[in-house]
Scaffold this motif. Structure first.
Motif, PDB file in Angstrom:
ATOM      1  N   VAL A   9       0.820  -1.200   0.000  1.00  0.00           N
ATOM      2  CA  VAL A   9       0.000   0.000   0.000  1.00  0.00           C
ATOM      3  C   VAL A   9       0.853   1.248   0.000  1.00  0.00           C
ATOM      4  O   VAL A   9       0.473   2.284  -0.481  1.00  0.00           O
ATOM      5  N   ARG A  12       2.687   5.634   5.003  1.00  0.00           N
ATOM      6  CA  ARG A  12       1.602   6.458   5.505  1.00  0.00           C
ATOM      7  C   ARG A  12       1.864   7.912   5.132  1.00  0.00           C
ATOM      8  O   ARG A  12       2.947   8.434   5.356  1.00  0.00           O
ATOM      9  N   ILE A 365      -0.967  -1.691   6.735  1.00  0.00           N
ATOM     10  CA  ILE A 365      -1.702  -0.651   7.439  1.00  0.00           C
ATOM     11  C   ILE A 365      -1.623  -0.907   8.930  1.00  0.00           C
ATOM     12  O   ILE A 365      -2.549  -1.365   9.562  1.00  0.00           O
ATOM     13  N   TRP A 412      -6.779   6.530  -0.721  1.00  0.00           N
ATOM     14  CA  TRP A 412      -7.392   5.409   0.016  1.00  0.00           C
ATOM     15  C   TRP A 412      -6.826   5.318   1.424  1.00  0.00           C
ATOM     16  O   TRP A 412      -7.557   5.208   2.402  1.00  0.00           O
ATOM     17  N   ARG A 413      -5.502   5.392   1.521  1.00  0.00           N
ATOM     18  CA  ARG A 413      -4.847   5.324   2.827  1.00  0.00           C
ATOM     19  C   ARG A 413      -5.224   6.506   3.709  1.00  0.00           C
ATOM     20  O   ARG A 413      -5.425   6.359   4.916  1.00  0.00           O
ATOM     21  N   SER A 414      -5.300   7.683   3.123  1.00  0.00           N
ATOM     22  CA  SER A 414      -5.602   8.880   3.893  1.00  0.00           C
ATOM     23  C   SER A 414      -6.961   8.758   4.578  1.00  0.00           C
ATOM     24  O   SER A 414      -7.099   9.038   5.770  1.00  0.00           O
ATOM     25  N   ASP A 417      -6.859   5.676   7.163  1.00  0.00           N
ATOM     26  CA  ASP A 417      -6.095   6.017   8.363  1.00  0.00           C
ATOM     27  C   ASP A 417      -6.870   6.980   9.256  1.00  0.00           C
ATOM     28  O   ASP A 417      -6.863   6.865  10.485  1.00  0.00           O
TER      29      ASP A 417
END
Length: 522
Positions: A9, A12, A365, A412-414, A417
């Motif tokens: 992924v 971060r 993640i 997507w990660r933002s 998270d």
């Protein structure tokens, strides 16, 4: 199609809130939710004149009591103020807002202008479920006691989504409930909502989870085998490695109608044909759709988030919706005339296997399991997808053109998270493969049921009878020579019968001088 490994992924990405404030500064926004109380005038007038010492003592006592009462009153007012929508964040009071975030905060003043398509969707849901229109809702001047709508949108997640740059959109759907927690379709960049039903995009490999679900529902296992060009691959490999030919073969095996029936149950509402015409799946409008082109037929981003939410919820699909509740002028919840529909779209074991097929490394993640599929579609521009979920939230990110360079992963990660941080989602371990289904091999066998002995399947299953050498190069049951070999032996056979004369022939030369030689070549 190009598959991106969901395990990778990426790092971060640091997020900032309004004016560069850290994301953590929004945590107060998720404090006490809307309480349903309105603020009353706290002013109390009390007067009782008493003479002399008694009056002084009482006055002192009254001051003490008054001080205590004032403290209690102050706390009470503070609590009421805290519970007012927007109070924790300095937003508008509920009296000034017809639409509120799920935490009770009022939507920004320009929200409707910035998200016209979303507001149209909300208005349609409001009428369908409550029989109300925006004109029936609260207005400070003309309808101060009219109903107000509390949306499913989480303010902090929505702000995170809207921080996306370029032509990129994202939506988050809660598994099991269908509640949309954030929704941003790049309207500010493109002038139109890019993630709703009116703007579908080719899903490429993201659609493969639906095709795989169809095979699993049909009795296949994740270790069933399919042909991909010259190779034999398992269903798991076909999805993880985006084996286009293999996935097309799976779709062809179960048919376009079978795949689309599965898709409709899992949350896909519409699909566009090659001419761009939207087909309503609820009406079974499948005519002319080819099973080999599911990666190219456009679908909406919000629908794909719903599909992956169904997988995360153990196969249970909940209707996607934006309205959490409606409260009347007395702050009582208004009962909806139409509830949120749910159904067991696929078996729990099917969902379990799909989670395993898309499983990413937990380190990706922050030490938690997730499943996801990444894909790119190459057309006039490059479109990138990343769709995946943890048990508590499904997120679909889409990007186009220059915004697609990062593959939709950072957005997507933002969002994910932020959701983990704000909502305190605990890490949950996905269960792993179910072991259900049959390891089908019809997809790699020829018409006679034989399988190439050099295939990956036969290498892994050397004792499988179907992996025996094909008739063209295998010995017969009696181990007799092949036809080619026997065809060369008729000549030696007569020769093998002639060794008896041969000695005579060898003796004949000795008698070659004899005039009574019996052989014609004497």
């Amino acid at each position: 199609m190009n598959y991106g490994n969901p395990s990778h992924v990426g790092r971060r990405r640091e997020r900032t809130g309004p004016e560069g404030a850290p994301a953590g500064s929004h945590r107060a926004a998720t404090g006490p939710g809307y309480s349903g109380r309105r603020r009353a005038d706290p002013t109390i007038v009390f007067s009782l004149p008493l003479p002399g010492r008694l009056g002084l003592d009482f006055t002192r006592m009254r001051l003490k009591v008054a001080g205590a009462v004032a403290l209690v009153a102050a706390l009470g007012v503070a609590i009421v103020l805290w519970n007012l929508p927007g109070a924790a964040t300095g937003g508008a009071a509920p009296e000034n807002a017809a639409f509120l975030y799920t935490g009770g905060q009022a939507l920004p003043a320009g929200f409707a202008e910035e998200h016209p398509a979303l507001m149209d969707t909300i208005a349609a849901e409001l009428e369908a479920r409550y029989g109300l229109t925006p004109e029936d809702l609260y207005d400070a001047g003309s309808r101060p006691d009219a109903p107000r709508v509390v949306l499913t949108l989480d303010r902090t997640l929505q702000e995170t989504a809207e921080a996306a740059s370029g032509e990129a959109g994202v939506v988050a759907v809660e598994p099991g409930t269908g509640a949309v927690l954030c929704y941003y379709g790049a309207e500010s960049e493109t002038g139109a909502d890019q993630i709703g039903s009116a703007a579908p995009h080719p899903p490429s490999s993201v659609f493969d989870m639906i095709t795989a679900a169809t095979a699993l529902e049909g009795g296949a296992s994740i270790d069933s085998w399919w042909t991909d060009g010259e190779e034999a691959v398992t269903l798991t490999e076909a999805v993880r490695e985006s084996r286009g030919e293999a996935m097309d073969a799976v779709a062809a095996e179960y048919g376009a109608e079978g795949v689309l029936d599965t898709a409709a149950g899992m949350g896909l509402t519409a699909i566009a044909d090659e001419e761009g015409n939207l087909r309503d799946l609820a009406e079974g409008d499948y005519e002319g759709l080819d099973a080999a082109d599911f990666g190219a037929y456009p679908v909406s981003v919000v629908d794909m988030a719903a599909v992956y939410a169904t997988i995360a919820a153990g196969g249970v699909h909940a209707e996607t919706h934006f309205i959490d509740r409606v409260v009347d002028g007395e702050d009582r919840t208004v009962e909806a005339t139409q509830g949120i529909r749910t159904n067991q779209a696929v078996a729990e074991t099917t969902a379990q296997d799909l989670q395993f097929v898309g499983l990413g490394e937990s380190e990706a993640i922050e030490g938690r399991d997730f499943f996801a599929v990444a894909a790119e579609h190459y057309g006039e521009t490059t479109q990138s997808w990343f769709v995946g979920a943890i048990p508590q939230l499904s997120v679909a990110a889409w990007a186009n053109g220059s915004a697609a360079a990062d593959g939709g992963i950072p957005l997507w990660r933002s969002v994910l998270d932020t959701a983990i941080e704000v909502n305190g989602y605990e890490a949950e371990e996905l269960p792993g493969a179910s072991g259900e289904g049959e390891d089908l091999t019809e997809g790699i066998a020829d018409e006679d049921g034989n399988i190439d002995p050099d295939s990956a399947y036969c290498q892994a299953n050397p004792d499988e009878p179907a992996c025996a050498a094909t008739p063209s190069d295998s010995p017969s049951e009696s181990d007799s020579p092949s036809p080619d070999e026997t065809s060369e032996e008729p000549e030696p056979e007569p020769t093998s019968d002639e060794p008896e004369p041969e000695p005579t022939t060898s003796e004949a030369p000795e008698e070659s001088t004899s005039e009574d030689c019996p052989w014609i070549w004497c």
